[in-house]
Design an enzyme around this catalytic site. Structure first.
Site, short mmCIF file in Angstrom:
data_model
loop_
_atom_site.label_atom_id
_atom_site.label_comp_id
_atom_site.label_asym_id
_atom_site.label_seq_id
_atom_site.Cartn_x
_atom_site.Cartn_y
_atom_site.Cartn_z
N HIS A 82 0.82 -1.21 0.00
CA HIS A 82 0.00 0.00 0.00
C HIS A 82 0.86 1.27 0.00
CE1 HIS A 82 -3.79 -2.21 1.64
NE2 HIS A 82 -3.32 -2.73 0.51
N GLU A 84 0.79 4.11 1.71
CA GLU A 84 1.28 4.65 2.96
C GLU A 84 2.42 3.81 3.53
OE1 GLU A 84 -1.67 3.47 2.02
OE2 GLU A 84 -3.04 3.48 3.73
N CYS A 110 -6.05 1.29 5.20
CA CYS A 110 -6.64 0.06 5.73
C CYS A 110 -6.23 -0.06 7.20
CB CYS A 110 -6.17 -1.15 4.91
SG CYS A 110 -4.44 -1.60 5.16
N CYS A 113 -2.40 -0.79 7.66
CA CYS A 113 -1.56 0.38 7.38
C CYS A 113 -1.74 1.45 8.45
CB CYS A 113 -1.85 0.94 5.99
SG CYS A 113 -1.14 -0.06 4.66
#
Length: 153
Positions: A82, A84, A110, A113
């Site tokens: 992801h 981030e 999410c 994360c």
């Protein structure tokens, strides 16, 4: 600001506010994403200075979703790291301290994360669209992290 030339009037120019500016940059970062299920970009900022960026894509040096397809588990592509998380990794690889910073993400993080962001010391999370997981709202409150949806066009 420039001095007005004798007899001319100055016109005020339109400037994006800081939140809009950084979210627009996150959108541009998202244009590099390689998982076509969702293009997400992230920008880590301290004192109006960009420290790190990330977008969703595969492990460095391995094929990307847009090259070989998705690796799906429970309706999620697990080939992708992801945005981030990639921004955190980029900061770590470059020795950049991010404790006490903010992050701008085109979609809300999410749950996993969000936990990474919290442990990395991110204190403010700004996101464009809400994506999937309501648990981050409770977690943000419990951790004292400011979670803000931005309605930036």
């Amino acid at each position: 600001m420039e001095q007005a030339i004798k007899g001319e009037t100055m016109q005020k120019r339109d400037r994006a506010d800081w939140n809009t500016y950084f979210m627009n940059i996150a959108r541009e970062v998202a244009s590099r994403a390689t998982c076509d299920r969702k293009h997400v970009g992230a920008v880590i900022v301290r004192n109006r200075m960009i420290l790190s960026t990330g977008y969703n894509g595969s492990i460095r040096g391995l094929p990307h979703c847009d090259e070989v397809g998705h690796q799906m588990e429970n309706d999620h592509c697990v080939r992708t790291i992801h945005a981030e998380a990639n921004a955190l990794v980029q900061a770590a690889r470059n020795g950049i301290k991010i404790d006490g910073t903010g992050i701008y993400i085109t979609a809300s993080p999410c749950y996993h994360c969000f936990k990474l962001l919290a442990n990395a010391g991110i204190r403010e999370v700004y996101y464009g669209e809400f994506y999937r997981d309501e648990r981050i709202t409770e977690l943000a409150s419990a951790c004292g992290i400011k979670l803000t949806k931005l309605n930036v066009k």
